[in-house]
Design a protein around this motif. Structure first.
Motif, short mmCIF file in Angstrom:
data_model
loop_
_atom_site.label_atom_id
_atom_site.label_comp_id
_atom_site.label_asym_id
_atom_site.label_seq_id
_atom_site.Cartn_x
_atom_site.Cartn_y
_atom_site.Cartn_z
N ARG A 29 -13.55 18.87 5.83
CA ARG A 29 -13.96 17.31 5.43
C ARG A 29 -14.70 18.02 3.85
N THR A 30 -15.20 19.28 3.52
CA THR A 30 -15.74 20.51 2.73
C THR A 30 -14.63 20.63 1.41
N MET A 31 -13.19 20.91 2.17
CA MET A 31 -12.38 21.00 1.17
C MET A 31 -11.68 19.92 0.90
N LYS A 32 -11.59 18.97 1.41
CA LYS A 32 -11.01 18.02 0.99
C LYS A 32 -12.19 17.34 -0.17
N ARG A 33 -13.42 17.11 0.11
CA ARG A 33 -13.95 16.64 -1.36
C ARG A 33 -14.50 17.34 -2.23
N PHE A 34 -13.98 19.09 -2.27
CA PHE A 34 -14.41 19.43 -3.56
C PHE A 34 -12.78 20.95 -3.68
N PHE A 35 -11.79 20.25 -3.30
CA PHE A 35 -11.11 21.26 -4.08
C PHE A 35 -10.61 20.89 -4.96
N HIS A 36 -10.66 19.55 -5.93
CA HIS A 36 -10.74 19.43 -7.52
C HIS A 36 -11.04 20.33 -8.32
N TYR A 37 -12.80 21.36 -8.07
CA TYR A 37 -12.94 21.64 -8.74
C TYR A 37 -12.79 23.45 -9.18
N PHE A 38 -11.47 23.37 -7.62
CA PHE A 38 -10.93 24.82 -7.99
C PHE A 38 -9.29 25.21 -8.38
N LYS A 39 -9.03 23.74 -9.03
CA LYS A 39 -7.87 23.34 -9.21
C LYS A 39 -6.95 24.89 -10.54
N ASP A 40 -8.70 25.06 -10.98
CA ASP A 40 -8.29 26.33 -11.97
C ASP A 40 -7.60 28.14 -11.57
N TYR A 41 -8.19 27.33 -9.34
CA TYR A 41 -7.84 29.19 -9.30
C TYR A 41 -6.21 28.88 -8.64
N PHE A 42 -5.23 28.14 -8.83
CA PHE A 42 -4.02 27.92 -8.14
C PHE A 42 -3.14 27.56 -9.27
N LEU A 43 -2.20 28.26 -8.88
CA LEU A 43 -0.91 27.84 -9.84
C LEU A 43 -0.53 25.98 -9.60
N ASP A 44 -0.17 25.54 -10.39
CA ASP A 44 0.97 24.36 -10.20
C ASP A 44 1.66 24.10 -8.73
N LEU A 45 2.21 25.03 -8.31
CA LEU A 45 2.92 24.93 -6.88
C LEU A 45 2.27 24.82 -6.03
N GLU A 46 0.66 25.82 -5.69
CA GLU A 46 -0.08 26.28 -5.02
C GLU A 46 -0.55 24.96 -5.15
N TRP A 47 -0.90 24.14 -6.31
CA TRP A 47 -1.84 23.33 -6.04
C TRP A 47 -1.43 21.88 -5.47
N LYS A 48 0.07 21.14 -5.58
CA LYS A 48 0.79 20.59 -5.48
C LYS A 48 1.28 20.59 -3.90
N THR A 49 1.14 21.93 -3.67
CA THR A 49 1.30 22.34 -1.77
C THR A 49 0.04 22.38 -1.14
N LEU A 50 -1.40 22.23 -1.38
CA LEU A 50 -2.49 22.35 -1.24
C LEU A 50 -2.82 20.56 -1.63
N SER A 51 -2.60 19.90 -2.30
CA SER A 51 -2.85 18.45 -2.07
C SER A 51 -2.26 17.74 -1.22
N LEU A 52 -0.81 18.52 -0.46
CA LEU A 52 -0.14 17.69 0.46
C LEU A 52 -0.53 18.64 1.65
N LYS A 53 -1.34 19.76 1.66
CA LYS A 53 -1.88 20.05 3.03
C LYS A 53 -3.04 19.60 3.26
N LEU A 54 -4.25 18.67 2.43
CA LEU A 54 -5.64 18.53 3.10
C LEU A 54 -5.29 16.61 2.59
N PHE A 55 -4.47 16.42 1.78
CA PHE A 55 -3.74 14.76 2.20
C PHE A 55 -2.65 14.04 2.61
N SER A 56 -2.05 14.20 3.49
CA SER A 56 -0.75 14.58 4.31
C SER A 56 -0.49 12.83 3.51
N VAL A 57 0.47 13.08 3.72
CA VAL A 57 1.32 11.76 3.73
C VAL A 57 1.47 10.39 4.48
N ARG A 58 1.31 10.88 5.91
CA ARG A 58 0.86 10.19 7.33
C ARG A 58 -0.97 9.31 6.05
#
Length: 141
Positions: free
Chosen positions: A75-104
């Motif tokens: 839950r903490t990752m989901k809550r704060f992951f936006h603050y770390f966007k500059d730590y990831f490449l664009d493709l990694e960021w999209k993958t991470l978004s799908l991992k944390l906020f699944s389509v289901r």
């Protein structure tokens, strides 16, 4: 050794040097495997960076990337992951978004929202057991 003995307090997080904090936070995570508190510590260091301490710009970048990409989403990752966007490449960021906020989970939330909106505009249905009431006072006038 207790977790309380390993924990850092706010005074330490806002006064220690970056090298010392990197060492202590990494050591804390290695001993406890507590990603929730570790992310909160690193987020505090991001606040120090935003307050003007430039030496905290990408502090513990490897640890942040490891936590978000290789550990179970919390839950903490989901809550704060936006603050770390500059730590990831664009493709990694999209993958991470799908991992944390699944389509289901997104689909379930969207369906719930649609149902709640429909219930607001849908008229109540009368059933046979409760017929619509007739107001006889209006008909006698």
């Amino acid at each position: 050794m207790k977790v309380q003995d390993l924990a850092l307090d706010h005074r330490q997080l806002f006064s220690l040097k970056p090298e010392t904090l990197e060492e202590r936070i990494t050591w804390f995570y290695q001993l406890t495997q507590n990603s929730t508190i570790t992310i909160k510590y690193i987020l505090t260091l991001r606040v120090r960076y935003q307050l003007g301490a430039q030496e905290f710009a990408y502090i513990l970048k490897d640890l942040v990337r490891f936590l978000f990409l290789n550990t179970k989403a919390t839950r903490t990752m989901k809550r704060f992951f936006h603050y770390f966007k500059d730590y990831f490449l664009d493709l990694e960021w999209k993958t991470l978004s799908l991992k944390l906020f699944s389509v289901r989970s997104f689909g379930e939330k969207a369906a719930s929202l649609v149902r709640s909106l429909i219930s607001l505009v849908r008229p109540e249905e009368a059933t046979e057991s409760s017929p619509p009431s007739l107001d006889r006072t209006k008909s006698t006038q």
